[in-house]
Design a protein around this motif. Structure first.
Motif, PDB file in Angstrom:
ATOM      1  N   ALA A   1      23.505  35.751 -59.601  1.00 16.60           N
ATOM      2  CA  ALA A   1      24.180  35.124 -60.740  1.00 16.60           C
ATOM      3  C   ALA A   1      23.265  34.053 -61.333  1.00 16.60           C
ATOM      4  CB  ALA A   1      25.501  34.506 -60.295  1.00 16.60           C
ATOM      5  N   HIS A   2      23.369  33.890 -62.634  1.00 16.46           N
ATOM      6  CA  HIS A   2      22.573  32.873 -63.307  1.00 16.46           C
ATOM      7  C   HIS A   2      23.373  32.338 -64.488  1.00 16.46           C
ATOM      8  CE1 HIS A   2      21.873  36.419 -65.769  1.00 16.46           C
ATOM      9  NE2 HIS A   2      21.519  35.603 -66.745  1.00 16.46           N
ATOM     10  N   ALA A   3      22.958  31.198 -64.988  1.00  9.11           N
ATOM     11  CA  ALA A   3      23.614  30.564 -66.132  1.00  9.11           C
ATOM     12  C   ALA A   3      22.529  30.146 -67.130  1.00  9.11           C
ATOM     13  CB  ALA A   3      24.415  29.350 -65.675  1.00  9.11           C
ATOM     14  N   HIS A   4      22.943  29.855 -68.342  1.00 10.19           N
ATOM     15  CA  HIS A   4      22.011  29.417 -69.380  1.00 10.19           C
ATOM     16  C   HIS A   4      22.479  28.084 -69.952  1.00 10.19           C
ATOM     17  CE1 HIS A   4      19.828  33.248 -69.648  1.00 10.19           C
ATOM     18  NE2 HIS A   4      20.995  33.791 -69.355  1.00 10.19           N
ATOM     19  N   ALA A   5      21.554  27.150 -70.097  1.00  9.46           N
ATOM     20  CA  ALA A   5      21.855  25.881 -70.754  1.00  9.46           C
ATOM     21  C   ALA A   5      21.734  26.079 -72.258  1.00  9.46           C
ATOM     22  CB  ALA A   5      20.891  24.799 -70.284  1.00  9.46           C
ATOM     23  N   TYR A   6      22.525  25.348 -73.013  1.00 12.71           N
ATOM     24  CA  TYR A   6      22.416  25.406 -74.465  1.00 12.71           C
ATOM     25  C   TYR A   6      22.590  24.006 -75.043  1.00 12.71           C
ATOM     26  CZ  TYR A   6      27.533  25.292 -74.337  1.00 12.71           C
ATOM     27  OH  TYR A   6      28.836  24.936 -74.097  1.00 12.71           O
ATOM     28  N   ALA A   7      22.041  23.814 -76.209  1.00  9.33           N
ATOM     29  CA  ALA A   7      22.165  22.536 -76.914  1.00  9.33           C
ATOM     30  C   ALA A   7      22.001  22.796 -78.406  1.00  9.33           C
ATOM     31  CB  ALA A   7      21.112  21.539 -76.434  1.00  9.33           C
TER      32      ALA A   7
ATOM     33  N   THR B   1      26.451  24.377 -70.375  1.00 16.59           N
ATOM     34  CA  THR B   1      25.899  25.486 -69.611  1.00 16.59           C
ATOM     35  C   THR B   1      26.929  26.597 -69.595  1.00 16.59           C
ATOM     36  OG1 THR B   1      24.703  23.923 -68.212  1.00 16.59           O
ATOM     37  CG2 THR B   1      24.946  26.151 -67.370  1.00 16.59           C
ATOM     38  N   THR B   2      26.462  27.830 -69.760  1.00 14.70           N
ATOM     39  CA  THR B   2      27.378  28.964 -69.702  1.00 14.70           C
ATOM     40  C   THR B   2      27.895  29.141 -68.280  1.00 14.70           C
ATOM     41  OG1 THR B   2      25.596  30.531 -69.226  1.00 14.70           O
ATOM     42  CG2 THR B   2      26.126  30.157 -71.549  1.00 14.70           C
ATOM     43  N   ASP B   3      28.983  29.855 -68.146  1.00 10.70           N
ATOM     44  CA  ASP B   3      29.478  30.201 -66.814  1.00 10.70           C
ATOM     45  C   ASP B   3      28.474  31.141 -66.149  1.00 10.70           C
ATOM     46  OD1 ASP B   3      31.792  28.736 -67.127  1.00 10.70           O
ATOM     47  OD2 ASP B   3      32.964  30.453 -67.861  1.00 10.70           O
ATOM     48  N   PRO B   4      28.301  31.043 -64.841  1.00 16.34           N
ATOM     49  CA  PRO B   4      27.371  31.955 -64.150  1.00 16.34           C
ATOM     50  C   PRO B   4      27.817  33.405 -64.302  1.00 16.34           C
ATOM     51  CG  PRO B   4      27.973  30.127 -62.728  1.00 16.34           C
ATOM     52  CD  PRO B   4      28.879  30.062 -63.927  1.00 16.34           C
ATOM     53  N   GLY B   5      26.840  34.292 -64.411  1.00 20.67           N
ATOM     54  CA  GLY B   5      27.102  35.722 -64.501  1.00 20.67           C
ATOM     55  C   GLY B   5      25.941  36.494 -63.912  1.00 20.67           C
TER      56      GLY B   5
END
Length: 140
Positions: A84-90, A121-125
């Protein structure tokens, strides 16, 4: 022919080479240079080859420069793991000023004209990508 394996080598291309003769006997000299990495069928390295532990659990990618060979990033995957991984956004949202005639309400703070920062940060997927597990071997 048994014991086929895929060769991965810097500047040597890709190809299939037989590690055993048609009769099943090991090939004395296969012409493969020491240090060549191959992914083999069956989970056992052929004679003259050994497991390549620095490849185990990792996605192997080509490099543009020889100085980058062997660089490892992150932790290896475990057996059948789809990590699982997540992505940060701004970013920001800019709300321009709007004039509304004859508006007389008590909301003096909501959606004011200004720039609103957003970050999170997105939810892990998991990736859900299909994969096959093979044994990585290095020519001795």
């Amino acid at each position: 022919m048994t014991g086929r394996f895929l060769l991965l080598g810097l500047g040597l291309g890709l190809g299939l080479v037989a590690s055993r003769s048609a009769s099943g006997e090991p090939v004395e000299e296969d012409g493969v240079p020491p240090g060549m990495v191959a992914h083999v069928e069956g989970g056992v390295c052929p004679p003259g080859w050994a497991p390549a532990p620095n490849v185990e659990g990792r996605l192997v990618v080509a490099v543009a420069e020889g100085k980058d060979v062997g660089v490892q990033v992150g932790e290896p995957l475990t057996d059948r793991e789809d990590r699982a991984h997540a992505h940060a956004y701004a970013g920001e949202i800019v709300l321009p000023a709007k004039a509304i005639a004859a508006a007389d309400g008590s909301n003096q703070a909501g959606a004011q004209a200004q720039t609103y920062p957003i970050a999170g940060t997105t939810d892990p997927g998991v990736s859900g990508l299909p994969f096959v597990q093979v044994m990585a071997c290095v020519k001795q």
